[in-house]
Each structure stands twice: as structure tokens, then as C-alpha cells.
Write a protein that holds these residues in place. Structure first.
Motif, PDB file in Angstrom:
ATOM      1  N   ARG A 267     -69.827 -50.510  90.601  1.00 57.87           N
ATOM      2  CA  ARG A 267     -71.264 -50.230  90.464  1.00 57.87           C
ATOM      3  C   ARG A 267     -71.498 -48.909  89.735  1.00 57.87           C
ATOM      4  O   ARG A 267     -72.368 -48.820  88.855  1.00 57.87           O
TER       5      ARG A 267
ATOM      6  N   TYR B 139     -70.855 -49.313  86.078  1.00 58.14           N
ATOM      7  CA  TYR B 139     -71.899 -50.134  85.447  1.00 58.14           C
ATOM      8  C   TYR B 139     -73.190 -49.338  85.275  1.00 58.14           C
ATOM      9  O   TYR B 139     -73.847 -49.434  84.235  1.00 58.14           O
TER      10      TYR B 139
ATOM     11  N   TYR C 140     -73.092 -47.205  82.301  1.00 54.21           N
ATOM     12  CA  TYR C 140     -73.351 -48.009  81.103  1.00 54.21           C
ATOM     13  C   TYR C 140     -74.848 -48.284  80.950  1.00 54.21           C
ATOM     14  O   TYR C 140     -75.405 -48.170  79.850  1.00 54.21           O
TER      15      TYR C 140
ATOM     16  N   THR D 199     -78.199 -53.748  92.646  1.00 52.67           N
ATOM     17  CA  THR D 199     -76.763 -53.535  92.854  1.00 52.67           C
ATOM     18  C   THR D 199     -76.489 -52.784  94.153  1.00 52.67           C
ATOM     19  O   THR D 199     -75.387 -52.861  94.702  1.00 52.67           O
TER      20      THR D 199
ATOM     21  N   MET E 136     -73.593 -57.688  85.813  1.00 50.61           N
ATOM     22  CA  MET E 136     -72.662 -56.594  86.087  1.00 50.61           C
ATOM     23  C   MET E 136     -71.225 -57.084  86.002  1.00 50.61           C
ATOM     24  O   MET E 136     -70.353 -56.422  85.401  1.00 50.61           O
TER      25      MET E 136
ATOM     26  N   TRP F 127     -70.178 -57.717  82.403  1.00 49.00           N
ATOM     27  CA  TRP F 127     -69.841 -56.465  81.735  1.00 49.00           C
ATOM     28  C   TRP F 127     -68.428 -56.029  82.122  1.00 49.00           C
ATOM     29  O   TRP F 127     -67.653 -55.579  81.272  1.00 49.00           O
ATOM     30  N   CYS F 128     -68.088 -56.175  83.407  1.00 41.11           N
ATOM     31  CA  CYS F 128     -66.754 -55.801  83.885  1.00 41.11           C
ATOM     32  C   CYS F 128     -65.667 -56.631  83.228  1.00 41.11           C
ATOM     33  O   CYS F 128     -64.595 -56.121  82.882  1.00 41.11           O
TER      34      CYS F 128
END
Length: 438
Positions: free
Chosen positions: A108, A111, A114, A136, A186, A189-190
Motif C-alpha cells: 500500500r 502504491y 505512485y 486501500t 493496486m 500496478w504491483c
């Protein structure tokens, strides 16, 4: 045979002033070392493991070592187990899986960093960023801050809906769906960043959203009048003995002006919070032209609108310390920064309690954002401006208005239907009153 030495130092001290500080050194030495798979895997013993063999494997992709006990004193058996472990881990690596996992909290935090870059580069609004932080945060409450994300089964997320319902009884499924979308983004993106295995997508199962579940609940005209009535002199109720009297008066005046402007323009709270003085032009007739920039609005589209109550901006300049062009219209009392959402809602909730004391039937469940719903609903009921123009002024789409506010149009249509008499004669012919006019 190689000999490799690892040294660790433990320093025990609860008081730096102690004269007799004792330092102990623990040296762990490898022995009986055997490398296999061209040195990718090593089995060995240490002075701390006794006769039990250990295994070490370097994972080039993640720049880290896997270390584990092979739980045997038999060297041939240890070699066999190490070979199987290597093949097992290699299969995972070839499958795109990560052998070392971030915790939920670590993921988290990365993210959100980002997301901050997206805000800085004006790719998303501050309001969207706030939602991501909130959604989140709920994710962390569900999976646990220290849970290794690599170890979470995809289907575990099918329990998310019931978890959120247990935490917030009146939560809508629309909100749950929106939260699940953010969580999936999320994870995506990871995956792209190589922080989690390729193809991992949380499985939230089926979340059914009832039709018209999210019809907006705005204030009635009477409730809005009550809210404004109490807010306009609320600041004068501050005790002279209040330790931070000037600051308290400032924020009470702030919430009053915030309510009036929302009620006259239908702004989102984030749009009004982030408004700067350079974006406001007050005219001689006390109307004002306001520009909402794309980076501060949910729909990422700028708009310029003209409305009433320019006097509110004039009034605000008389008691705010920060009124230069680049200053926020709704700033903090002590510093040149935008007022936080938390502080704004805190004073709104305090105001609502006082409104309830004066008007016992006032609905305290409605939020500050409900004033935007009031504005849209009011103009739909009046019917002087079509839906497309209302949607343009308020910065939303006609489809959103039809979807969320069609109950208001239902009421309007019902009143129109009841405004004339319609009946059937004995031959089932339609008869309208003579005074009916189209």
C-alpha cells in the motif's frame, strides 16, 4: 573445501552511561560445504546448527538468498532434498512468481507513492487520491498489515463484501464494488512493477448491486433553510473565554460560507476546497464567475460557471488571512494551505448538532456532500433548465443524473399527471377536463 565466516555482534545496553558495557561476539562458521547446480545452491553445516544440514540458494531476480534447514544429518538425503527444493523454486520463478513477498502495508505504501506522482503530474485529482487512500485502508483492515501478499489466495477476497458490511451496516454495494476496483488496480500496478507474480488478480466473486441503489439523498428545501439559518450566526455563539476564540470563529464562518456556495453552485466538496482566489471573479451585480480546473475535479474536465452570491467571496476576504491570487479561498486559519477535508467535516458535524437542537426533525444522517445533491435535485424539480445544462454546470454527465436522480423526475412527473383530470367514458373513450392545457 571452502570456509566461510559470518560475524554478528549483539550489544546489550539499557543505559549508555554504564561504565561496564559488555560486548559479545557470535561467530557462525560454515563447514562441510557442498555446492550443486553450478553453485546456485549450497548445503552446509554451521556451528549453531549442530549436525543438521542447511541450504542456501541465491535468487538472482530478487537479489536475495533463500535460507532454510534441511532437517537431516544425512548428507545424501540433504543433497536430495536440496535438489528438490531447487527444482520447486525454479518452477515458481519460471512461472513468474515472487519468492519474497511484500506485506500488505508495504504494498500500500509503495502504491500510494505512485499515486502521489499521478497527482503531481496532474493525471488524477486530489479527490481521487483521497478515495484511493481510504479504499486501500479498508483493504489493510481486511487482509492485515503484516500479511504477506504473495500468500493470499485469490478467492480470499470473496469475503471482502461481508467484511465491509460487518464494519459498516448501511454500506451500499456500489461502494463495495468501487473499493474492489481500486484494490484490483493496486494489484495490477504491483504486477507491472514485478512486485507480485504475473496474472494475480484478486477474486471478489459476484457482488450484486440493486438497481437504483445509489439514488442520491439531498436535503429538502426546508432542511437547507434550517442549515443556513443556524450557520449564519453560529460564529457569534463562541464563548469569550474560549482559548482559541479567533480560530473557532474563523472556522465557524468558513463552514457557513462553504454551505452557501455549495447550495448556490452545486460544487463537489473537493472542487470548492481546492478553489483559489485567481479562479474567482466577482461582478458588480454580486454574481461571480468561477473556473474549476480539470485537475481538481472528479471528471477531469474544466468548466467555468457564473452564479449568485458573489458577496460570500467579498465577505470571506474580510476575515481570511490568505487572499492573494494563488491562495486557497478556503485555507487554514494559521497557515497558507488548503483546509483539510477532516477539519471541514468536523465543523460541519458540530454545526449539524446545533441545527438539531433548534429543529428537532432535522435529518442528521445527511452529509455535507448532500448539499450538492440538493442543488441538482432542486433544479430538476424546478424544470426550467434541461438535464444536459444541469449536468454541464455541475460537472457530471446526463447519464449520471438519470441514474442517480431519476426519483426526483418521478416526483415531478407525478405532480404533472395529477395536475389534470383524466377519465374514460362508458365507451372507454378518453375524456380530459375542458381546462386542461398542454
Amino acid at each position: 573445501m571452502m570456509l566461510h565466516t559470518l560475524r554478528t555482534i549483539d550489544i546489550n545496553s539499557s543505559n549508555k552511561k554504564k561504565k561496564n558495557l559488555k560486548t559479545s561476539e557470535k561467530v557462525s562458521r560454515m563447514s562441510d560445504i557442498t555446492d550443486i547446480f553450478d553453485g546456485h545452491v549450497r548445503i552446509f553445516k554451521t556451528t549453531h546448527s549442530g549436525d543438521v544440514y542447511q541450504m542456501r540458494m541465491y535468487v538472482q531476480e530478487e537479489k536475495r538468498y533463500i535460507r532454510k534447514s534441511l532437517k537431516t544429518r544425512d548428507k545424501q538425503l540433504a543433497l536430495s532434498i536440496a535438489q528438490k527444493e531447487f527444482i520447486f523454486y525454479q518452477a515458481k520463478i519460471l512461472n513468474g512468481e515472487k519468492l519474497f513477498s511484500l506485506t500488505g502495508n508495504e504494498m500500500r505504501e509503495r502504491y500510494l507513492k505512485y499515486v502521489q506522482t499521478l497527482v503531481d503530474e496532474k493525471q488524477i485529482s486530489v479527490g481521487r487520491q483521497t478515495n484511493i487512500k481510504t479504499f486501500t485502508k479498508h483493504y489493510l483492515e481486511f487482509v492485515g498489515k503484516n500479511t504477506k501478499i504473495q500468500n493470499i489466495d485469490k478467492k480470499f477476497f470473496q469475503g471482502y463484501r461481508s467484511h465491509r458490511q460487518s464494519k459498516k451496516k448501511d454500506i451500499t454495494m456500489t461502494v463495495v464494488v468501487n473499493e474492489s476496483i481500486t484494490i484490483k488496480q493496486m494489484y495490477k500496478w504491483c504486477v507491472n512493477e514485478g512486485l507480485i507474480q504475473s496474472g494475480y488478480v484478486p477474486d471478489f466473486g459476484t457482488i450484486k448491486v440493486r438497481k437504483n441503489e445509489v439514488r442520491r439523498i439531498g436535503y429538502t428545501i426546508e432542511e437547507y433553510r434550517q442549515l443556513v439559518d443556524v450557520s449564519k450566526r453560529w460564529y457569534s455563539k463562541v464563548s469569550k473565554e474560549h482559548l482559541l476564540r479567533d480560530e473557532e470563529i474563523y472556522y465557524r464562518k468558513t463552514i457557513r460560507d462553504f454551505i452557501v456556495l455549495m447550495g448556490n453552485y452545486g460544487f463537489r466538496t473537493g472542487e470548492l476546497r481546492l478553489l483559489k482566489w485567481k479562479d474567482v471573479k466577482v461582478h458588480q451585480d454580486e454574481t461571480s464567475t468561477i473556473t474549476i480546473h480539470y485537475e481538481t475535479t472528479k471528471v477531469r474536465e474544466s468548466r467555468t460557471v457564473t452564479g449568485r452570491r458573489g458577496d460570500v467571496f467579498i465577505r470571506r476576504k474580510t476575515y481570511s488571512k490568505f487572499t492573494d491570487n494563488d491562495d486557497y479561498v478556503f485555507s487554514h486559519f494559521r497557515r497558507n494551505d488548503v483546509i483539510t477535508k477532516e477539519l471541514l467535516y468536523d465543523y460541519f458535524n458540530k454545526l449539524v448538532k446545533d441545527v438539531k437542537l433548534k429543529y428537532v426533525d432535522f435529518d442528521t444522517k445527511k452529509t455535507l456532500y448532500g448539499i450538492r445533491h440538493f442543488w441538482i435535485s432542486l433544479h430538476l424539480l424546478v424544470g426550467k433548465v434541461d438535464v444536459f445544462k444541469i449536468s454541464r454546470f455541475s460537472g457530471t454527465s446526463p447519464n449520471q443524473i438519470y441514474k442517480h436522480y431519476d426519483n426526483v423526475k418521478d416526483e415531478q412527473i407525478s405532480k404533472q399527471i395529477l395536475s389534470y383530470n383524466l377519465k374514460f367514458d362508458k365507451n372507454n373513450e378518453i375524456i380530459l377536463d375542458d381546462d386542461f392545457k398542454e
